[in-house]
Design a protein around this motif. Structure first.
Motif, PDB file in Angstrom:
ATOM      1  N   GLY A 130       0.820  -1.195   0.000  1.00  0.00           N
ATOM      2  CA  GLY A 130       0.000   0.000   0.000  1.00  0.00           C
ATOM      3  C   GLY A 130       0.859   1.251   0.000  1.00  0.00           C
ATOM      4  N   ALA A 131       0.369   2.282  -0.662  1.00  0.00           N
ATOM      5  CA  ALA A 131       1.038   3.587  -0.682  1.00  0.00           C
ATOM      6  C   ALA A 131      -0.070   4.618  -0.492  1.00  0.00           C
ATOM      7  CB  ALA A 131       1.783   3.802  -2.001  1.00  0.00           C
ATOM      8  N   TYR A 132      -0.334   4.976   0.754  1.00  0.00           N
ATOM      9  CA  TYR A 132      -1.505   5.767   1.120  1.00  0.00           C
ATOM     10  C   TYR A 132      -1.137   7.218   1.396  1.00  0.00           C
ATOM     11  CZ  TYR A 132      -4.164   1.395   1.933  1.00  0.00           C
ATOM     12  OH  TYR A 132      -4.808   0.189   1.814  1.00  0.00           O
ATOM     13  N   LEU A 133      -2.084   8.114   1.155  1.00  0.00           N
ATOM     14  CA  LEU A 133      -1.916   9.544   1.444  1.00  0.00           C
ATOM     15  C   LEU A 133      -2.600   9.959   2.742  1.00  0.00           C
ATOM     16  CD1 LEU A 133      -2.505  11.019  -2.140  1.00  0.00           C
ATOM     17  CD2 LEU A 133      -0.343  10.341  -1.069  1.00  0.00           C
ATOM     18  N   GLN A 134      -3.439   9.088   3.308  1.00  0.00           N
ATOM     19  CA  GLN A 134      -4.147   9.377   4.549  1.00  0.00           C
ATOM     20  C   GLN A 134      -3.988   8.197   5.511  1.00  0.00           C
ATOM     21  OE1 GLN A 134      -5.885   9.046   1.605  1.00  0.00           O
ATOM     22  NE2 GLN A 134      -6.223  11.165   0.974  1.00  0.00           N
ATOM     23  N   PRO A 135      -4.079   8.453   6.805  1.00  0.00           N
ATOM     24  CA  PRO A 135      -4.084   7.348   7.782  1.00  0.00           C
ATOM     25  C   PRO A 135      -5.475   6.726   7.843  1.00  0.00           C
ATOM     26  CG  PRO A 135      -4.206   9.434   8.949  1.00  0.00           C
ATOM     27  CD  PRO A 135      -4.114   9.769   7.475  1.00  0.00           C
ATOM     28  N   LEU A 136      -5.599   5.480   7.441  1.00  0.00           N
ATOM     29  CA  LEU A 136      -6.900   4.837   7.354  1.00  0.00           C
ATOM     30  C   LEU A 136      -7.046   3.632   8.280  1.00  0.00           C
ATOM     31  CD1 LEU A 136      -7.361   4.927   3.463  1.00  0.00           C
ATOM     32  CD2 LEU A 136      -8.267   6.511   5.157  1.00  0.00           C
ATOM     33  N   PHE A 142      -7.347   8.704  16.967  1.00  0.00           N
ATOM     34  CA  PHE A 142      -8.264   9.629  16.295  1.00  0.00           C
ATOM     35  C   PHE A 142      -9.281   8.814  15.494  1.00  0.00           C
ATOM     36  CE2 PHE A 142      -4.115   9.582  14.054  1.00  0.00           C
ATOM     37  CZ  PHE A 142      -4.455   8.864  12.918  1.00  0.00           C
ATOM     38  N   GLY A 143     -10.376   9.475  15.140  1.00  0.00           N
ATOM     39  CA  GLY A 143     -11.403   8.826  14.337  1.00  0.00           C
ATOM     40  C   GLY A 143     -10.978   8.699  12.891  1.00  0.00           C
ATOM     41  N   PRO A 144     -11.776   8.041  12.055  1.00  0.00           N
ATOM     42  CA  PRO A 144     -11.426   7.872  10.642  1.00  0.00           C
ATOM     43  C   PRO A 144     -11.171   9.223   9.967  1.00  0.00           C
ATOM     44  CG  PRO A 144     -13.307   6.499  11.216  1.00  0.00           C
ATOM     45  CD  PRO A 144     -13.059   7.398  12.383  1.00  0.00           C
ATOM     46  N   ALA A 161     -13.320   3.159  12.343  1.00  0.00           N
ATOM     47  CA  ALA A 161     -12.381   2.915  11.247  1.00  0.00           C
ATOM     48  C   ALA A 161     -12.641   1.561  10.596  1.00  0.00           C
ATOM     49  CB  ALA A 161     -10.946   2.982  11.757  1.00  0.00           C
ATOM     50  N   ARG A 162     -12.942   0.557  11.417  1.00  0.00           N
ATOM     51  CA  ARG A 162     -13.252  -0.764  10.845  1.00  0.00           C
ATOM     52  C   ARG A 162     -14.513  -0.695   9.991  1.00  0.00           C
ATOM     53  NH1 ARG A 162     -11.821  -2.401  16.289  1.00  0.00           N
ATOM     54  NH2 ARG A 162      -9.686  -3.243  16.284  1.00  0.00           N
TER      55      ARG A 162
END
Length: 446
Positions: A130-136, A142-144, A161-162
């Motif tokens: 994975g190469a993500y731009l946001q923390p998911l 913190f919340g989603p 988040a789940r």
């Protein structure tokens, strides 16, 4: 290695990967960037291969269904509408992504394509990351990020988040059960093995293209999730600002940049006039980026006055350092670009993860306050602008953050992770090397 970088979405979902792809190519890899055909010019300057994907994201956002996003008043409501839109178009991407994967040794997947790309990689026996731009990923910190700034408490944040990740999986379920399974001749039930929960059990590696200074890695994240720095959009060495922009900058004090990137607004003319009034009330010049919102400096009073300039796409790395402040929609990439420039910000979050990044800017002390688009008035924006520009504390903090960001090497961390990934056998994947064609060079376009 032949590396396919796969991403889909708006311009902000593509631009950071141009820098990542270019950096991987400089490290010796044969890189292909697969994304919507409308972003061909954005990729061309990098020198890497390009494979166009169908679907025009701007046309989708400007459709009746896309305009319906503005009817939702909550982050959760907007993300549900987006999921519904995405479900109708994702099937069009599958066949071309399979073609790209067959010509690759490793897949780097944005969050927008992770479930689909991971399933394709598993079916072909190709490792992926994975190469993500946001923390998911779920965390109690913190919340989603994609539904705003609300915290539900540690347990509630993880549960939320789940739920979001399960919803994202649902976007791809039909395509995985039909199109991908048929293209790769996979057994029934194979889609279940590619869901987020299954990827988590396998500790699927995910790298994040933002700085740990901006979002520290949550302590409760599982192994395999790394945060090492931004991937800056690639600008050619000879890139420069257009002559009319340089002339405007030289004609007076540093102006304020105002842009909403790929976000759209219900009433472009009304929003444009509001922005111009706010800038003039604060006694500031303005560079207003047209963007997908269709903003224009001449929508204000005294159209044609020399204190405002409308621009189209201009390299942020060249423009932002010459600004007194930047007003933006808080997309992940634009947020990073403003921080990199070392100038104060006035966040105007529109939707999805924008509220999350706006809150980070305020917490870092580089922005006085956030002014969400739904609450935007000329008076509120003028007051925020005056504070950002005339209180020197915001500029000093912004410069300190920028100095630290310049010392990070987000691309280098991915190069290392990619090499480690290539050295390890793909877990649970089928050996399919005999079915894949020989290398064809630098990711050539079909």
């Amino acid at each position: 290695m032949r590396v396919a970088v796969m991403t889909a979405g708006s311009r902000g979902d593509v631009a950071p990967y141009t820098g990542l792809a270019h950096g991987l190519a400089r490290a010796g890899h044969e890189v292909t960037l697969a994304t919507h055909g409308s972003f061909r010019p954005l990729v061309a300057a990098t020198g890497v291969g390009f494979r166009p994907l169908p679907v025009d994201p701007r046309a989708v956002l400007e459709s009746e269904q896309g305009r319906g996003l503005h009817d939702s008043t909550t982050g959760a409501g907007k993300i549900l509408r987006l999921m519904s839109i995405a479900r109708t178009v994702v099937g069009e991407l599958a066949a071309e992504l399979v073609h790209v994967a067959r010509d690759s040794d490793v897949l780097l997947l944005s969050s927008s394509l992770a479930p689909l790309g991971y399933a394709i990689g598993q079916g072909l026996g190709i490792p992926s990351m994975g190469a993500y731009l946001q923390p998911l990923h779920p965390t109690g910190a913190f919340g989603p990020s994609v539904i705003g700034t609300r915290s539900f408490g540690p347990a509630g944040n993880r549960l939320a988040a789940r739920a979001v990740n399960a919803g994202v999986d649902g976007i791809f379920t039909s395509t995985l059960r039909t199109t991908v399974r048929q293209l790769l001749d996979l057994p029934h039930g194979s889609a279940r093995a590619t869901r987020h929960a299954a990827r988590e059990r396998r500790l699927w590696p995910v790298h994040h293209g933002f700085s740990p200074l901006i979002v520290p890695r949550p302590r409760d994240w599982r192994p395999g999730l790394t945060v090492s720095g931004y991937w800056w959009p690639y600008d050619p060495p000879d890139a420069e600002l257009p002559a009319r922009v340089r002339a405007f900058l030289d004609a007076g004090p540093p102006p304020v940049f105002v842009g909403l990137g790929s976000a759209t607004v219900p009433h472009p003319a009304r929003t444009s006039a509001l922005v111009v009034r706010a800038l003039r009330a604060a006694g500031l010049r303005g560079v207003i980026q047209r963007g997908w919102a269709g903003l224009r400096a001449d929508e204000g009073v005294d159209a044609g006055a020399e204190d405002m300039l409308t621009v189209d796409d201009v390299p942020h790395a060249l423009l932002f350092p010459r600004m007194a402040a930047v007003v933006h929609h808080c997309g992940a990439g634009t947020t990073g670009a403003g921080l990199r420039a070392g100038v104060p910000a006035v966040p105007v979050p529109v939707q999805f993860d924008a509220g999350f990044w706006a809150a980070r800017l305020v917490a870092l002390g580089v922005a006085p306050t956030a002014v969400p688009l739904r609450q935007l008035t000329a008076d509120r924006l003028a007051a925020a602008l005056a504070a950002a520009v005339r209180n020197p504390v915001y500029g000093r903090r912004a410069e300190r953050v920028a100095t630290r960001l310049r010392a990070e090497d987000g691309v280098g961390a991915v190069v290392t992770a990619l090499n480690n990934l290539a050295a390890a056998p793909p877990p649970g994947a089928r050996a399919a090397d005999s079915a894949r064609p020989a290398p064809r060079g630098q990711g050539g376009e079909r």
